[in-house]
Design a protein around this motif. Structure first.
Motif, short mmCIF file in Angstrom:
data_model
loop_
_atom_site.label_atom_id
_atom_site.label_comp_id
_atom_site.label_asym_id
_atom_site.label_seq_id
_atom_site.Cartn_x
_atom_site.Cartn_y
_atom_site.Cartn_z
N VAL A 107 4.70 -11.18 4.16
CA VAL A 107 5.01 -10.07 4.07
C VAL A 107 4.65 -9.25 5.40
CG1 VAL A 107 4.62 -7.65 2.98
CG2 VAL A 107 4.98 -9.85 1.72
N ARG A 108 3.29 -9.56 5.83
CA ARG A 108 2.95 -8.88 7.16
C ARG A 108 3.76 -9.09 8.38
NH1 ARG A 108 -2.19 -10.11 4.94
NH2 ARG A 108 -2.02 -12.32 6.42
N ALA A 109 4.26 -10.58 8.35
CA ALA A 109 5.16 -11.04 9.54
C ALA A 109 6.50 -10.36 9.26
CB ALA A 109 5.19 -12.58 9.55
N PHE A 110 6.96 -10.18 8.08
CA PHE A 110 8.30 -9.39 7.79
C PHE A 110 8.09 -8.00 8.61
CE2 PHE A 110 10.92 -6.53 5.59
CZ PHE A 110 12.12 -7.15 5.46
N HIS A 111 7.31 -7.39 8.26
CA HIS A 111 7.04 -5.94 8.76
C HIS A 111 6.88 -5.80 10.21
CE1 HIS A 111 7.58 -4.08 4.80
NE2 HIS A 111 6.49 -4.77 4.22
N GLN A 112 6.43 -6.88 10.61
CA GLN A 112 6.06 -6.82 12.30
C GLN A 112 7.18 -7.18 12.79
OE1 GLN A 112 2.78 -9.70 12.48
NE2 GLN A 112 1.08 -8.05 11.61
N ASN A 113 8.18 -7.94 12.21
CA ASN A 113 9.52 -8.58 13.13
C ASN A 113 10.84 -8.03 12.50
OD1 ASN A 113 8.03 -10.70 14.82
ND2 ASN A 113 6.96 -10.81 13.11
N ALA B 272 12.01 -17.45 12.03
CA ALA B 272 11.22 -18.37 12.80
C ALA B 272 9.86 -17.57 12.91
CB ALA B 272 11.77 -18.21 14.12
N ALA B 273 9.74 -16.07 12.91
CA ALA B 273 8.54 -15.59 12.86
C ALA B 273 7.62 -15.91 11.47
CB ALA B 273 8.82 -13.90 13.25
N LEU B 274 8.38 -15.91 10.29
CA LEU B 274 7.71 -16.25 9.09
C LEU B 274 7.09 -17.60 9.22
CD1 LEU B 274 10.42 -14.70 6.89
CD2 LEU B 274 8.36 -13.77 7.16
N HIS B 275 8.05 -18.28 9.69
CA HIS B 275 7.69 -19.73 9.79
C HIS B 275 6.22 -19.84 10.55
CE1 HIS B 275 7.45 -24.13 10.40
NE2 HIS B 275 7.37 -23.96 11.71
N GLU B 276 6.01 -19.11 11.89
CA GLU B 276 4.82 -19.22 12.39
C GLU B 276 3.71 -18.50 11.80
OE1 GLU B 276 4.12 -20.39 15.39
OE2 GLU B 276 6.09 -21.60 15.27
N LEU C 139 3.25 -18.54 8.81
CA LEU C 139 2.74 -19.43 7.58
C LEU C 139 1.94 -20.60 7.92
CD1 LEU C 139 5.55 -19.06 5.24
CD2 LEU C 139 3.45 -17.84 4.91
N ARG C 140 1.64 -21.00 9.38
CA ARG C 140 1.08 -21.70 9.59
C ARG C 140 -0.48 -21.70 9.57
NH1 ARG C 140 3.22 -25.38 13.40
NH2 ARG C 140 5.45 -24.85 14.24
N GLY C 141 -1.10 -22.63 8.97
CA GLY C 141 -2.53 -22.34 8.45
C GLY C 141 -2.79 -21.71 7.19
N THR C 142 -1.50 -21.59 6.45
CA THR C 142 -1.62 -21.28 4.95
C THR C 142 -1.13 -22.46 4.28
OG1 THR C 142 0.55 -20.32 4.71
CG2 THR C 142 -1.16 -18.97 5.67
N ARG C 143 -1.04 -22.13 3.07
CA ARG C 143 -0.33 -23.40 2.17
C ARG C 143 1.22 -23.42 2.67
NH1 ARG C 143 -1.69 -23.64 -4.16
NH2 ARG C 143 -3.78 -24.51 -3.99
N GLY C 144 1.77 -22.47 3.30
CA GLY C 144 3.24 -22.22 3.50
C GLY C 144 4.00 -21.81 2.49
N GLY C 145 5.42 -21.84 2.41
CA GLY C 145 5.95 -21.47 1.33
C GLY C 145 7.54 -21.49 1.56
N ALA C 146 8.55 -21.11 0.72
CA ALA C 146 9.92 -21.21 0.82
C ALA C 146 10.05 -19.43 0.96
CB ALA C 146 10.56 -21.40 -0.55
N VAL C 147 10.88 -19.23 1.89
CA VAL C 147 11.46 -17.87 2.05
C VAL C 147 12.96 -17.70 2.34
CG1 VAL C 147 9.37 -17.61 3.54
CG2 VAL C 147 11.32 -18.29 4.82
N ALA C 148 13.23 -16.47 2.08
CA ALA C 148 14.72 -16.23 2.03
C ALA C 148 14.82 -14.80 2.56
CB ALA C 148 15.57 -16.26 0.92
N ILE C 149 15.98 -14.53 3.36
CA ILE C 149 16.16 -13.29 4.04
C ILE C 149 17.49 -12.67 3.79
CG2 ILE C 149 16.48 -11.90 6.21
CD1 ILE C 149 13.57 -12.71 5.62
#
Length: 240
Positions: free
Chosen positions: A172-178, A188-192, A194-204
């Motif tokens: 969510v933070r990355a979404f608002h920043q980009n 791609a920004a969401l992918h970056e 989520l590095r260092g977290t569990r990760g997740g599935a995303v859709a735009i």
């Protein structure tokens, strides 16, 4: 009524909420063979407002217009429930399908609350609940809406609970920043992020209104359906 007080609704408005929930719950039990009542702040709310969503899997209504009239009942009750909900609500909507069930939506807004911004294009509706046994949800969403462009995101953090929620919040933070970037760059920004977290599935979902163009981009097990009066479909690029 802790949520109503927290959002700034006064005693009279909290009383309206209590009556709406009571009538909606009564309908679910009497006519809907059980179901769920979901309370929360509307996704597109700009002020003190509570949304009540009543969902049942009962027989539905053959004649919605007749069912909305005071005095009509199929169970021997006074037949004022739906009418009362409508009168007490700032916004009221209902969807019913005979043989499948009924969904009732009611919003109660404080008198001082602002209406959604006129520059918005979308009316948003979101339900997010934690899985049974968890206190927080690993799913999240975000939106940016204007006259020119509307961008929506959903994220499903891997697994459940706190760690999944941490990953979702990072998205969510990355979404608002980009959010000004293209769909491809945003994913791609969401992918970056989520590095260092569990990760997740995303859709735009990216809607450019002047071009009447809708674009969907996603990674993982999140899908999108597009519903119009002409039918429904799934698509990556879609002219609206």
């Amino acid at each position: 009524m802790g949520l109503a007080a927290e959002l700034g609704l006064d005693e009279t408005e909290r009383g309206r909420i209590a009556l709406v929930v009571t009538e909606a719950g009564t309908n679910v039990l009497k006519h809907g063979d059980g179901g769920e009542i979901v309370l929360g702040r509307p996704a597109d709310s700009a002020g003190a407002e509570i949304e009540v969503l009543a969902i049942d899997r009962g027989p539905g209504m053959e004649d919605l217009g007749k069912s909305l009239r005071d005095g009509y009942s199929t169970s021997g009750s006074p037949g004022t429930g739906l009418g009362a909900i409508g009168r007490l609500s700032s916004e009221f909507d209902i969807y019913t399908l005979p043989g499948a069930g009924t969904v009732v939506l009611a919003r109660v807004r404080a008198r001082k609350a602002e209406l959604p911004e006129s520059g918005r294009r979308l009316s948003l509706g979101v339900i997010g609940l934690p899985i049974v046994g968890e206190r927080v949800s690993g799913d999240a969403w975000a939106a940016a809406d204007s006259k020119e462009r509307s961008v929506l995101m959903v994220v499903d953090g891997l697994g459940h609970g706190v760690l999944a929620a941490t990953a979702a919040r990072a998205a969510v933070r990355a979404f608002h920043q980009n959010v000004g970037a293209s769909s491809e760059r945003l994913v791609a920004a969401l992918h970056e992020a989520l590095r260092g977290t569990r990760g997740g599935a995303v859709a735009i979902v990216d809607v450019r209104w002047p071009d009447r163009h809708l674009e969907f981009a996603g990674v993982g097990n999140v899908s999108a359906g597009f519903y119009t009066p002409r039918g429904s479909r799934s698509s990556v690029f879609y002219k609206i």
